[in-house]
Enzyme design. Sequence first.
Site: not given
Ligand code: GLP
Length: 247
Positions: A72, A148
């Site tokens: 993304d 989401e």
């Molecule tokens: C973001 C990304 C996701 C990711 C998520 C979790 O929103 N778009 O792809 O998995 O955060 O992030 P973290 O690993 O920092 O908790």
Amino acid sequence: MHPNAPAIRRFADPVRLARSLADDLSESLRERPALVLGLPTGRSPLPLYAELVARHRRGLIDFSRATTFNLDEFVGIGPRDHRSYRMFMEEALFRHVNLDRRRIRFLDGTAPRAGEECDRYERRIARAGGIDLLLLGLGVNGHIGFNEPGPSLVSRTHVATLAYSTRVANAGLFGGRVSMVPSEALSMGMGTILRARRIVLLATGSTKAGAVRDLVRGPVTTRMPASFLQLHAKAELWVDAAAAANL
Ligand code: GLP
């Protein structure tokens, strides 16, 4: 245990998890040097990326024939912007390993026609022969990529509207200011994700314990996008003790 639950691998802490996943990935690259990888951003994969960089420096891992597709990117944020996911990946991994730049694939958040950019990405993935191994993080609300929770999910790569909690979670990249976090992003869709031949979802830390429980034990529902991994024959959940606390 839920009959559809993904295979679970538990580790004492995020560093042990990262080491073991780096072993797994090294093995996959040895077996198949032209591996097609799907990669996430976020805090969760950082120990893994650090481990891969360290191994590459010691000559233990070779990315020269691999291809990567990131999940993304924010709409309106260009690849050279320090707040972009592209730059995040450059700093965490790309710059420090021997990936061929031509085989690093990324969604461009500044593409003039977002829909066409998403279609182009789907075609690129198909032309690469599909994703062999897709690594995923997990949003506190159960999102994967930027898919989401809601009344429906989109199958293909698309423009996604971010939940407020997701913008809060990403505020760090934007000087801590939630209002500066774009409200839209380009993201692989749920179908794109489920077509990967193997999926490894990483979840570490106590903030993920609720989502981890729901994705393993709960029903398959668009209200918990990660629950769709229950439909995949080769999905694995790699968790540390804190994230596994409610299992
Ligand atoms: C973001 C990304 C996701 C990711 C998520 C979790 O929103 N778009 O792809 O998995 O955060 O992030 P973290 O690993 O920092 O908790």
